[in-house]
Design an enzyme around this catalytic site. Structure first.
Site, short mmCIF file in Angstrom:
data_model
loop_
_atom_site.label_atom_id
_atom_site.label_comp_id
_atom_site.label_asym_id
_atom_site.label_seq_id
_atom_site.Cartn_x
_atom_site.Cartn_y
_atom_site.Cartn_z
N ASN A 138 56.43 10.05 -2.34
CA ASN A 138 55.47 9.10 -1.76
C ASN A 138 56.01 7.67 -1.73
O ASN A 138 55.32 6.77 -1.30
CB ASN A 138 54.14 9.14 -2.53
CG ASN A 138 54.24 8.48 -3.88
OD1 ASN A 138 55.33 8.37 -4.45
ND2 ASN A 138 53.12 8.02 -4.40
N SER A 159 46.11 1.01 0.53
CA SER A 159 47.40 0.57 -0.04
C SER A 159 47.79 -0.85 0.36
O SER A 159 48.28 -1.60 -0.49
CB SER A 159 48.51 1.55 0.36
OG SER A 159 48.30 2.77 -0.30
N LYS A 205 54.23 14.03 2.71
CA LYS A 205 55.02 13.88 1.46
C LYS A 205 56.10 14.94 1.32
O LYS A 205 57.18 14.66 0.79
CB LYS A 205 54.09 13.91 0.24
CG LYS A 205 53.18 12.70 0.17
CD LYS A 205 52.24 12.78 -1.01
CE LYS A 205 51.19 11.69 -0.92
NZ LYS A 205 50.24 11.73 -2.03
N ASN A 252 42.84 28.35 -6.88
CA ASN A 252 42.96 28.01 -5.47
C ASN A 252 42.52 29.15 -4.58
O ASN A 252 42.57 30.32 -4.97
CB ASN A 252 44.42 27.65 -5.13
CG ASN A 252 44.54 27.06 -3.74
OD1 ASN A 252 43.80 26.15 -3.40
ND2 ASN A 252 45.43 27.60 -2.93
N ARG A 253 42.08 28.79 -3.38
CA ARG A 253 41.60 29.76 -2.40
C ARG A 253 42.73 30.69 -1.94
O ARG A 253 42.56 31.89 -1.85
CB ARG A 253 41.04 28.95 -1.21
CG ARG A 253 40.55 29.72 -0.06
CD ARG A 253 39.95 28.78 0.96
NE ARG A 253 40.93 27.85 1.54
CZ ARG A 253 40.68 27.01 2.51
NH1 ARG A 253 39.45 26.93 3.00
NH2 ARG A 253 41.61 26.21 2.99
N THR A 254 43.90 30.12 -1.67
CA THR A 254 45.00 30.92 -1.12
C THR A 254 45.96 31.34 -2.22
O THR A 254 46.55 30.50 -2.91
CB THR A 254 45.77 30.10 -0.06
OG1 THR A 254 44.82 29.62 0.89
CG2 THR A 254 46.83 30.93 0.64
N THR A 294 52.01 9.06 2.75
CA THR A 294 50.79 9.74 2.33
C THR A 294 50.56 10.97 3.21
O THR A 294 51.41 11.35 4.00
CB THR A 294 49.60 8.75 2.28
OG1 THR A 294 48.50 9.41 1.66
CG2 THR A 294 49.19 8.26 3.65
N GLY A 342 39.67 8.69 -7.68
CA GLY A 342 40.90 8.68 -6.90
C GLY A 342 41.40 7.27 -6.61
O GLY A 342 42.60 7.05 -6.43
N SER A 394 43.44 3.84 4.60
CA SER A 394 44.27 3.58 3.40
C SER A 394 44.03 2.19 2.83
O SER A 394 43.98 1.19 3.55
CB SER A 394 45.76 3.72 3.76
OG SER A 394 46.53 3.29 2.66
P1 ATR Z 1 46.56 17.51 -0.49
O1 ATR Z 1 47.79 16.77 -0.04
O2 ATR Z 1 45.37 16.62 -0.68
O3 ATR Z 1 46.83 18.39 -1.66
P2 ATR Z 1 46.51 19.91 1.07
O4 ATR Z 1 47.96 20.13 0.80
O5 ATR Z 1 45.98 20.16 2.44
O6 ATR Z 1 46.13 18.41 0.74
O7 ATR Z 1 45.68 20.77 0.00
C1 ATR Z 1 44.30 20.85 0.03
C2 ATR Z 1 43.84 21.88 -1.00
O8 ATR Z 1 42.43 22.01 -0.89
C3 ATR Z 1 44.44 23.26 -0.77
O9 ATR Z 1 44.71 23.84 -2.02
C4 ATR Z 1 43.32 24.00 -0.04
O10 ATR Z 1 43.25 25.39 -0.31
P3 ATR Z 1 44.26 26.44 0.41
O11 ATR Z 1 45.55 26.35 -0.36
O12 ATR Z 1 43.58 27.73 0.25
O13 ATR Z 1 44.40 25.96 1.83
C5 ATR Z 1 42.08 23.38 -0.67
N1 ATR Z 1 40.95 23.46 0.27
C6 ATR Z 1 40.79 22.78 1.43
N2 ATR Z 1 39.62 23.12 2.00
C7 ATR Z 1 39.05 24.05 1.20
C8 ATR Z 1 37.82 24.81 1.23
N3 ATR Z 1 36.94 24.66 2.23
N4 ATR Z 1 37.58 25.66 0.22
C9 ATR Z 1 38.43 25.81 -0.80
N5 ATR Z 1 39.60 25.15 -0.89
C10 ATR Z 1 39.90 24.27 0.09
#
Ligand code: ATR
Length: 248
Positions: free
Chosen positions: A86, A16, A65, A151-153, A61, A217, A14
């Site tokens: 945060n 910060s 959060k 998003n993936r999920t 962080t 970032g 970090s």
């Molecule tokens: P942050 O606080 O940085 O947002 P997080 O809550 O862990 O961290 O979120 C990370 C994001 O990156 C999530 O949306 C995650 O997708 P899922 O919701 O499907 O878990 C996405 N992410 C992480 N690794 C990934 C990967 N290999 N491919 C696609 N998406 C990924």
């Protein structure tokens, strides 16, 4: 000396402490600002101990959060929207107050440091994690034409769509979709997606995760820190001396 800290896991990377010390020097203050590493189950006791022993302000962080939001007695409107905080401090009655400065940090970095007005822009956000929760409200307040979240999920995106005025794209289209043109793409995943998604229409591809002062970032980090500093100290620091490091 007044004590401040940032708590997370991992935390050693970090920046910060350096950022807040730069602001402190600039505004003629002497303070302590340290990194606190916490195991997940230690988060709540560590926060309580920090404030019980006289700590003045705490940044939170990854990955705490959302836990921090559940811990505070009162919170700001933008923290309520994000369901994540945060920035913590103690109210006069001793209870904890939480705010979220991430979204305003991102918006200031894009609009002031990059000089881009988000009004009427089409925005694609990649990811639906904690960071996305923090930025959606402040981004929507800039009145873009549309925000699309990919998003993936599926479940996480559906939940966001219930809470915010966004359009969603589901997992299978995530990496490949170049059908729609976006003015701004904000990558909130750790996956390097720039080369998959940038088209000639992309005015800005912004990575919110940072490793180096030259990364986008870092710009957001400096601006969210400035907002936290202002909340704690009542003085708005000048972020330009730190932002110039980035564009050097
Ligand atoms: P942050 O606080 O940085 O947002 P997080 O809550 O862990 O961290 O979120 C990370 C994001 O990156 C999530 O949306 C995650 O997708 P899922 O919701 O499907 O878990 C996405 N992410 C992480 N690794 C990934 C990967 N290999 N491919 C696609 N998406 C990924």
């Amino acid at each position: 000396m007044d004590r401040y800290a940032v708590i997370g896991n991992p935390i050693e990377h970090s920046l910060s402490p350096e950022i807040h010390q730069t602001f402190a020097k600039q505004t003629g203050r002497l303070m302590d600002y340290v990194r606190l590493l916490s195991a997940p189950e230690q988060f709540i006791p560590k926060v309580r101990e920090f404030f019980a022993s006289g700590g003045k302000g705490l940044n939170v962080t990854y990955p705490f959060k959302q836990q921090a939001f559940l811990l505070v007695a009162k919170y700001s409107e933008r923290a309520a929207q994000a369901k994540a905080v945060n920035t913590l401090w103690r109210l006069p009655n001793g209870s904890l107050y939480g705010d979220n400065t991430d979204g305003i940090g991102l918006v200031r970095d894009i609009s002031i440091n990059r000089g881009m007005c988000l009004k009427n822009k089409t925005i694609l956000i990649l990811g639906a994690g904690g960071a996305v929760r923090g930025i959606l409200g402040p981004l929507l307040a800039e009145l873009p034409a549309q925000i699309t979240v990919a998003n993936r999920t599926l479940e996480k995106t559906q939940q966001l769509a219930q809470e915010f005025a966004i359009k969603i794209i589901l997992g299978p289209n995530f990496f490949g979709s170049r059908d729609e043109k976006y003015d701004v793409i904000i990558n909130c995943t750790p996956v390097p997606l720039r080369n998959h998604l940038v088209t000639s229409a992309t005015e800005l591809f912004y990575e919110i995760n940072y490793q180096h002062v030259h990364d986008d970032g870092f710009g957001m980090l400096v601006e969210q820190a400035a907002e936290s500093f202002w909340l704690w100290h009542g003085v708005r620091p000048n972020t330009v001396p730190l932002q110039v490091l980035r564009f050097k």
